[in-house]
Design an enzyme around this catalytic site. Structure first.
Site, PDB file in Angstrom:
ATOM      1  N   ASN A 161       0.815  -1.218   0.000  1.00 56.45           N
ATOM      2  CA  ASN A 161       0.000   0.000   0.000  1.00 56.45           C
ATOM      3  C   ASN A 161       0.849   1.269   0.000  1.00 56.45           C
ATOM      4  O   ASN A 161       0.557   2.222  -0.726  1.00 56.45           O
ATOM      5  CB  ASN A 161      -0.953  -0.006   1.197  1.00 56.45           C
ATOM      6  CG  ASN A 161      -1.913  -1.180   1.143  1.00 56.45           C
ATOM      7  OD1 ASN A 161      -2.022  -1.843   0.106  1.00 56.45           O
ATOM      8  ND2 ASN A 161      -2.595  -1.455   2.243  1.00 56.45           N
ATOM      9  N   THR A 219     -14.294  39.371 -31.395  1.00 54.94           N
ATOM     10  CA  THR A 219     -15.138  38.996 -30.257  1.00 54.94           C
ATOM     11  C   THR A 219     -16.399  38.435 -30.913  1.00 54.94           C
ATOM     12  O   THR A 219     -16.805  38.921 -31.977  1.00 54.94           O
ATOM     13  CB  THR A 219     -15.498  40.202 -29.349  1.00 54.94           C
ATOM     14  OG1 THR A 219     -16.229  41.150 -30.114  1.00 54.94           O
ATOM     15  CG2 THR A 219     -14.270  40.878 -28.760  1.00 54.94           C
ATOM     16  N   HIS A 220     -16.969  37.429 -30.317  1.00 50.36           N
ATOM     17  CA  HIS A 220     -18.117  36.710 -30.916  1.00 50.36           C
ATOM     18  C   HIS A 220     -17.764  36.196 -32.310  1.00 50.36           C
ATOM     19  O   HIS A 220     -18.646  36.059 -33.159  1.00 50.36           O
ATOM     20  CB  HIS A 220     -19.366  37.601 -31.013  1.00 50.36           C
ATOM     21  CG  HIS A 220     -19.643  38.392 -29.779  1.00 50.36           C
ATOM     22  ND1 HIS A 220     -20.401  37.911 -28.747  1.00 50.36           N
ATOM     23  CD2 HIS A 220     -19.224  39.628 -29.398  1.00 50.36           C
ATOM     24  CE1 HIS A 220     -20.463  38.826 -27.779  1.00 50.36           C
ATOM     25  NE2 HIS A 220     -19.745  39.863 -28.153  1.00 50.36           N
ATOM     26  N   SER A 279      -6.968  14.007 -48.447  1.00 54.09           N
ATOM     27  CA  SER A 279      -8.205  13.244 -48.368  1.00 54.09           C
ATOM     28  C   SER A 279      -8.103  12.087 -49.346  1.00 54.09           C
ATOM     29  O   SER A 279      -7.432  12.187 -50.369  1.00 54.09           O
ATOM     30  CB  SER A 279      -9.379  14.154 -48.730  1.00 54.09           C
ATOM     31  OG  SER A 279     -10.423  13.405 -49.318  1.00 54.09           O
ATOM     32  N   LYS A 329      -7.727  18.644 -50.918  1.00 58.50           N
ATOM     33  CA  LYS A 329      -7.714  18.816 -49.459  1.00 58.50           C
ATOM     34  C   LYS A 329      -6.331  18.800 -48.837  1.00 58.50           C
ATOM     35  O   LYS A 329      -5.461  18.030 -49.231  1.00 58.50           O
ATOM     36  CB  LYS A 329      -8.554  17.712 -48.795  1.00 58.50           C
ATOM     37  CG  LYS A 329     -10.025  17.776 -49.113  1.00 58.50           C
ATOM     38  CD  LYS A 329     -10.734  19.002 -48.559  1.00 58.50           C
ATOM     39  CE  LYS A 329     -11.036  18.857 -47.083  1.00 58.50           C
ATOM     40  NZ  LYS A 329     -12.001  17.787 -46.808  1.00 58.50           N
ATOM     41  N   GLU A 363      -6.678  18.989 -35.190  1.00 60.31           N
ATOM     42  CA  GLU A 363      -7.984  18.403 -34.850  1.00 60.31           C
ATOM     43  C   GLU A 363      -7.833  17.301 -33.801  1.00 60.31           C
ATOM     44  O   GLU A 363      -8.661  17.159 -32.903  1.00 60.31           O
ATOM     45  CB  GLU A 363      -8.653  17.831 -36.104  1.00 60.31           C
ATOM     46  CG  GLU A 363      -9.146  18.911 -37.052  1.00 60.31           C
ATOM     47  CD  GLU A 363      -9.580  18.351 -38.405  1.00 60.31           C
ATOM     48  OE1 GLU A 363     -10.069  17.221 -38.467  1.00 60.31           O
ATOM     49  OE2 GLU A 363      -9.411  19.064 -39.406  1.00 60.31           O
TER      50      GLU A 363
HETATM   51  N1  ARG Z   1      -1.552  -3.445  -7.570  1.00 61.86           N
HETATM   52  C1  ARG Z   1      -2.009  -2.738  -6.431  1.00 61.86           C
HETATM   53  C2  ARG Z   1      -2.429  -1.317  -6.818  1.00 61.86           C
HETATM   54  O1  ARG Z   1      -2.107  -0.937  -7.901  1.00 61.86           O
HETATM   55  C3  ARG Z   1      -0.924  -2.685  -5.396  1.00 61.86           C
HETATM   56  C4  ARG Z   1      -1.398  -2.554  -3.993  1.00 61.86           C
HETATM   57  C5  ARG Z   1      -2.031  -3.795  -3.524  1.00 61.86           C
HETATM   58  N2  ARG Z   1      -2.290  -3.766  -2.132  1.00 61.86           N
HETATM   59  C6  ARG Z   1      -3.107  -4.651  -1.585  1.00 61.86           C
HETATM   60  N3  ARG Z   1      -3.296  -4.547  -0.313  1.00 61.86           N
HETATM   61  N4  ARG Z   1      -3.678  -5.586  -2.271  1.00 61.86           N
HETATM   62  O2  ARG Z   1      -3.077  -0.604  -6.106  1.00 61.86           O
END
Ligand code: ARG
Length: 458
Positions: free
Chosen positions: A110, A155-156, A277, A283, A290
């Site tokens: 995490n 403008t506009h 084109s 063209k 774009e």
């Molecule tokens: N692949 C996960 C992500 O991108 C990584 C973290 C996973 N953590 C867990 N507790 N499963 O968020």
């Protein structure tokens, strides 16, 4: 293969579930950041006596080897792996044995994934900033070469008053300068390290988060571990800055498309940036401009996507957050492509000065200046405005313009008129006299150019 997290369950998930769960397809691009982060983590663990110096050496060498082999293509990323973090750790353990299993001490995926994403987006922000600077240089060069090129200002989308093409370009330069500033601001908040927040609550090990953060070039650390692993506002902020940038690029593209049309012909693109084109031989389409205009939509979509993904998530980490990456990666890729094509396209386009001037001459864009001339003779502006308008109508009826309308006609509308009015309504005078700060006069545009160039030096 048994899951690295097999324990309480056998880890025998359904292959379709594995596939659904895996993020390796898109998080593989963070392998450099992942490995760099892990090397710093091993160094911190060793400095704090949590692992031995010998373990740290083995981990560092192993990780460096993986990085080298990934860079060279010797090691292929396993598409079956759960994510880039698991893949690296798995290969490390295969290569150096049980010591590899020590790397994940005092860390969680995490905080690891939050770290990797911050590091990755930090690099992307720097690349994008460099590209914006390149575009700004081209815009200021174009402006410098065109401080006296007269173009109708609208403008506009109705012809309004004469401005220089240089002034026009500098308007976009000012927007881009703010985009650059927004990126810088966003990078500052992004450059705070979440590593060491662990799963959500911090850790019982005696770690040194600041040492690890400093080693990875961060200015500070996240001060709340739950926030550190859950916050993705750094990515949202980047997406928002990129959306605003794309809005600017899209407006400029829209102008370029109009200006390149037969109706305007103010500019012509180099053949390197136009397409033909398949059916209409005449063209020369402005596809690149774009596409920039069109791709703006997907960057806005990336922003909305992430805002929506996060809005209902309770703290701390939830797997929904794995959805944070594809959109923001797509936005960075898109913005980089757009900037990479727009800059040389602008640098190589031809500015058709005669066409700009011709358009400026035909639209009574000096009518304000005519009214101002009367005001300088003592007439209240509203009355002068009315006379000027009547004269424009007379011109329209007789098929001439204010510059060619005879003096006796002017005098029939107002006896104050004399020869000097013709100098006052000369388009060059109209432009040159707009000396107010930020106006379109040559001196004012030169000042703007100098300002932007000075900002680019910092
Ligand atoms: N692949 C996960 C992500 O991108 C990584 C973290 C996973 N953590 C867990 N507790 N499963 O968020």
């Amino acid at each position: 293969m048994a899951k690295m997290w097999a324990g309480v369950t056998a880890g025998n998930t359904d292959p379709v579930a594995d596939d659904f769960n895996s993020s390796i397809r898109f998080d593989r691009r963070m392998f450099r950041q992942d490995i760099t982060g892990s090397i710093a983590h091993a160094a911190m663990l060793s400095a704090k006596g949590i692992i031995s110096a010998a373990d740290c050496e083995a981990l560092t060498a192993g990780l460096a080897g993986i990085l080298e082999d990934l860079e060279s293509g010797k090691l292929a990323i396993d598409e079956k792996a759960e994510d880039i973090h698991m893949f690296v750790e798995q290969v490390l353990t295969e290569r150096i044995g049980d010591t590899g299993k020590k790397l994940h001490t005092a860390r969680s995926r995490n905080d690891q994934v939050a770290l990797d994403l911050r590091m990755y987006l930090r690099d992307e922000s720097d690349e994008i900033a460099a590209l914006i600077r390149g575009l700004l240089e081209t815009l200021t060069d174009l402006a410098e070469a065109n401080t006296e090129t007269i173009i109708p200002g609208y403008t506009h989308l109705q012809r309004a008053q004469p401005v220089s093409f240089g002034h026009y370009m500098m308007a976009y330069a000012m927007m881009l300068l703010r985009d650059l500033d927004r990126l810088k601001d966003c990078r500052r908040r992004m450059n705070v390290s979440p590593i060491g927040c662990c799963a959500l609550a911090g850790t019982t090990y005696d770690t040194d988060r600041r040492m690890e953060a400093a080693r990875l070039g961060f200015d500070d650390i996240c001060l709340n571990s739950m926030d550190g692993v859950s916050d993705r506002d750094f990515a949202i902020e980047l997406l928002s800055a990129l959306s605003i940038l794309m809005m600017h690029l899209s407006r400029l593209s829209e102008e370029l498309i109009l200006w390149a049309s037969w109706e305007f012909r103010f500019i012509s693109f180099s053949s390197a940036y136009t397409t033909g084109s398949s059916i209409m031989p005449q063209k020369r389409n402005a596809d690149m401009a774009e596409l920039i205009r069109g791709k703006t939509g997907r960057v806005y979509g990336d922003l909305m996507g992430l805002l929506t993904t996060l809005k209902g998530l309770p703290l701390a980490y939830n797997k929904d957050m794995q959805e944070d990456k594809e959109g923001v990666f797509d936005a960075c890729d898109t913005v980089k492509m757009c900037l990479t094509i727009l800059t040389p396209m602008l640098a190589t386009m031809t500015v058709n000065r005669e066409n700009m001037l011709r358009a400026a001459q035909g639209g009574f864009i000096n009518a304000t200046d005519l009214a101002d001339w009367l005001v300088k003779k003592g007439m209240p502006f509203r009355s002068a405005y009315k006379i000027s308008g009547e004269l424009v109508r007379t011109c329209m009826e007789t098929g001439c313009v204010l510059e060619t309308l005879p003096l006796e006609i002017y005098r029939q509308h107002c006896p104050l008129f004399d020869e000097s009015l013709y100098t006052a309504i000369d388009l060059k005078t109209c432009m040159e006299k707009r000396i107010s700060e930020g106006g379109t006069s040559v001196a004012s545009v030169e000042k703007q150019i100098a300002f932007v160039r000075k900002e680019l030096k910092t």
